[in-house]
Write a protein that holds these residues in place. Sequence first.
Motif, PDB file in Angstrom:
ATOM      1  N   GLY A 104       0.819  -1.209   0.000  1.00  0.00           N
ATOM      2  CA  GLY A 104       0.000   0.000   0.000  1.00  0.00           C
ATOM      3  C   GLY A 104       0.853   1.260   0.000  1.00  0.00           C
ATOM      4  O   GLY A 104       0.558   2.234  -0.714  1.00  0.00           O
ATOM      5  N   LEU A 105       1.928   1.242   0.781  1.00  0.00           N
ATOM      6  CA  LEU A 105       2.818   2.393   0.818  1.00  0.00           C
ATOM      7  C   LEU A 105       3.566   2.569  -0.499  1.00  0.00           C
ATOM      8  O   LEU A 105       3.896   3.694  -0.883  1.00  0.00           O
ATOM      9  CB  LEU A 105       3.815   2.241   1.972  1.00  0.00           C
ATOM     10  CG  LEU A 105       3.222   2.354   3.383  1.00  0.00           C
ATOM     11  CD1 LEU A 105       4.292   2.076   4.430  1.00  0.00           C
ATOM     12  CD2 LEU A 105       2.631   3.754   3.603  1.00  0.00           C
ATOM     13  N   ASP A 106       3.837   1.448  -1.192  1.00  0.00           N
ATOM     14  CA  ASP A 106       4.463   1.536  -2.515  1.00  0.00           C
ATOM     15  C   ASP A 106       3.625   2.400  -3.457  1.00  0.00           C
ATOM     16  O   ASP A 106       4.161   3.171  -4.258  1.00  0.00           O
ATOM     17  CB  ASP A 106       4.619   0.146  -3.134  1.00  0.00           C
ATOM     18  CG  ASP A 106       5.725  -0.657  -2.464  1.00  0.00           C
ATOM     19  OD1 ASP A 106       6.546  -0.049  -1.754  1.00  0.00           O
ATOM     20  OD2 ASP A 106       5.756  -1.884  -2.651  1.00  0.00           O
ATOM     21  N   LEU A 107       2.317   2.224  -3.364  1.00  0.00           N
ATOM     22  CA  LEU A 107       1.418   2.966  -4.250  1.00  0.00           C
ATOM     23  C   LEU A 107       1.358   4.446  -3.886  1.00  0.00           C
ATOM     24  O   LEU A 107       0.966   5.272  -4.726  1.00  0.00           O
ATOM     25  CB  LEU A 107       0.008   2.361  -4.183  1.00  0.00           C
ATOM     26  CG  LEU A 107      -0.116   0.896  -4.632  1.00  0.00           C
ATOM     27  CD1 LEU A 107      -1.532   0.392  -4.423  1.00  0.00           C
ATOM     28  CD2 LEU A 107       0.295   0.756  -6.093  1.00  0.00           C
ATOM     29  N   LEU A 108       1.740   4.765  -2.651  1.00  0.00           N
ATOM     30  CA  LEU A 108       1.714   6.159  -2.213  1.00  0.00           C
ATOM     31  C   LEU A 108       3.051   6.869  -2.383  1.00  0.00           C
ATOM     32  O   LEU A 108       3.092   8.041  -2.789  1.00  0.00           O
ATOM     33  CB  LEU A 108       1.319   6.224  -0.724  1.00  0.00           C
ATOM     34  CG  LEU A 108      -0.145   6.066  -0.363  1.00  0.00           C
ATOM     35  CD1 LEU A 108      -0.295   6.046   1.152  1.00  0.00           C
ATOM     36  CD2 LEU A 108      -0.974   7.189  -0.963  1.00  0.00           C
TER      37      LEU A 108
END
Length: 228
Positions: free
Chosen positions: A9-13
Amino acid sequence: MRASTISRGLDLLALPLIAIGMALAFLYVPGERTMGDVQRIFYFHVPFAMSSFVGFAIVLVASLGYLKTRRDAWDVVAEAAAEVGFLCCTIVLLTGPVWARSAWGVWWTWDARLTTTLILWMVYAAYLVLRAYGAEDAKLKRYAAVLGIVGALNVPIVYFSVKWFRTQHPSSTFFTREGLPVPAMAFTLRFCLIAVLILFVTLLLKRIQVGKLEAERDQLRYELDARE
């Protein structure tokens, strides 16, 4: 599973936020009157400095946890935080001289803030070398933990050096109205702080996952050697 989900999820942010932060720093914020466009480095120089402090603070806590419990989980977190914090500190030392060349006319000066930051970087470079050569040695892990704690204790000296010593480096007033009188500057700095911190957490979680896999590999090797 939960950690990997959070990491994805943090990768996408992280990367979109970094890209937006760069757009804000180079396209949205007005140029600084005295230094001009080179001052735009500030919007990433400062966030990476703060992220390195966070990383080394995690090293402090995890190293104390390891020395108290001897649990490898603490050691994995300490090593991961040291690596990511060291990366952030390296970016600080690379971007700082570019800014200094324009502001002071030299690439490097033995200013209190610069010197203490270099010492901090060297301590954690030694920490990572020690870990690389003694990854499976329990005694060297303890030595590394002590070194990680000593390095982290230098962070307050780096931060307060501009107040304690005569220094050319700007004081830490970037969250105040006096330091950032233009609202666009304050917004951009805070946005970049969040973006870089999310990137830091993303890299930290990934490095912790790698560390756990390495620990499992080492345990399997130990068990196989014991059977033989």
